[in-house]
Design an enzyme around this catalytic site. Sequence first.
Site, short mmCIF file in Angstrom:
data_model
loop_
_atom_site.label_atom_id
_atom_site.label_comp_id
_atom_site.label_asym_id
_atom_site.label_seq_id
_atom_site.Cartn_x
_atom_site.Cartn_y
_atom_site.Cartn_z
N ASP A 202 -4.79 4.75 -1.21
CA ASP A 202 -5.90 5.44 -0.58
C ASP A 202 -7.17 4.58 -0.64
O ASP A 202 -7.45 3.91 -1.63
CB ASP A 202 -6.16 6.76 -1.31
CG ASP A 202 -7.25 7.58 -0.68
OD1 ASP A 202 -7.07 8.00 0.47
OD2 ASP A 202 -8.29 7.79 -1.34
N GLU A 243 -4.37 2.33 3.24
CA GLU A 243 -5.35 2.93 4.14
C GLU A 243 -6.50 1.92 4.25
O GLU A 243 -7.42 1.92 3.43
CB GLU A 243 -5.85 4.26 3.60
CG GLU A 243 -6.85 4.92 4.53
CD GLU A 243 -7.57 6.09 3.90
OE1 GLU A 243 -7.96 7.01 4.65
OE2 GLU A 243 -7.74 6.11 2.67
#
Length: 550
Positions: A202, A243
């Site tokens: 993330d 990401e």
Amino acid sequence: MGLEDKWHKNETIYSMDVETFYDSDGDGVGDFQGLIDRLGYLSRLGVSCIWLLPFYETPNLDNGYDIADYYQVDSRLGTLGDFVEFTHEARARGIRVIIDMVVNHTSDQHPWFQAARRDPDSPYRDYYVWTDEPAQAPDKDTFFPGEEEDVWNYDEVAEAYYYHRFYRFQPDLNLRNPDVREEIRKILGFWLELGVSGFRVDAATLMIDQKGDLPPLEEPHSVLKEMKSFVRSREGDAVLLAEADDAPDELEAYFGEDGNEMDLLLNFVLNAHLTHALAREEASPLVAGLERLPDVSGTGQWANFLRNYDELNVGRLSGGARAEVFETFGPEERMRIYGRGLRRRLAPMLEGDPDRIELAYSLLFALPGTPIIVSGDEIGMGEDLSLPGRNAVRTPLHWSDDPNAGFSNGDPDDLVRGIIDEGPFSYEHVNVAAQRAEQNSLLDRMSRLIGTRKECPSLGWGAHTVLATDSDSVFANRYDWEENTVVTVHNLAADTATVPLDLGDPDDPLHRLVGAGEHTRRDDGRVAVELGGYEYCWLRVGAEHATRHW
């Protein structure tokens, strides 16, 4: 590294949130036992990899991305034992599991942060980023305009300001601190031991960015390279999916040298251009998006998607293109968010038309990279715009037309989020049970597409070429890998289109793999592909089946 070690190149990833998938105990919250019970559904769909959103212990103020304990499962979802049973059962069905790894920040309820704020001499103080003078720090924008005003928040206990790029309850970790990096390695090792096949990293771009008033990292990508080195030392075929929502000319660096960093990057650039192409019903925005991407075929792979659990971010488009997408897919202000995105599901954006939805997914599967499906999109679920923010697209999966959409037998007031119960996308009209019983339903078509993609390793391994067509609405591309060639042709518009394609030797046989389009050989040796409105066609050139010489 062999084909088996790069298993991610030919997979279809199913992204899901445990709490909205299936509730096994009637408390209104999905759980790991419910996921275990419904693994057969995912196996039948053809899914070969599951990406789990955060399921750790959390105050749950940001859909689990505010983690209070990296080593525990949120008690609402089950136990560590349930998680291990899940990974075992998934593996038995040939399904790998990757999990969200959120180490850019923690919850402000994490013991590290609580110790840091109480004692300036605590070793945990330097786990985070503090200042007494935020006005003197480099200027940074909050990631949630309109919801957070500043990236610094004053803590009365610490009598200092801490840095957060997301919400104020998510203080950023100081990744310059070697002790923090060691903590990350321990967390990765723990979950690898419990059976996961990799991690979705993330906020990778923010992890390597300068944090607060700290000096920049000497080698920003070293954080991600260390994660890759550690993961591969423990599990040789484990993957990292990042990401990385960065400028196109910065993306290649995330794969490192000789693949020593990320294996996959979420393809935000192409997602925005694909959305623009669907809005305009023309191929040119998609071609432009592909041209903006660096060639990473030698080091890594893109992870392509149509939707995710956040907003559909079109911020990488030009102002005019972004306005065109908003006008077509988000005409109402309540459909938009943060000035950059749409908080809508794919199906209502495409007016619930199964042909358009199928075309969009065929196009996704035909692009260079690994395709990702968001849970619920396989049946064409809609959004609930009455819910705040990103939660509009985070409602429970519709299993049937039973009460609570078959998601839970609990009290409707106890559900983690309400069921969509009005309009054409209500659970009575859109659900798994009804589509299982219907031949050629969207669910049936999605399963067929997933199976076809799995039969075409050329799309994961081959050299990709965009083919010129004489139709604005038609996108055609080709993959060549060893002696295998696959061609896909998609008509993004409602009008019929016929395009001639030069596919090489006119004596090579053509085999239709999937799609309704028709193809014929012309006298000049080219292949004429005729597509009705929103139709597509995948063709194998030469051998009827994929071959490989070992």
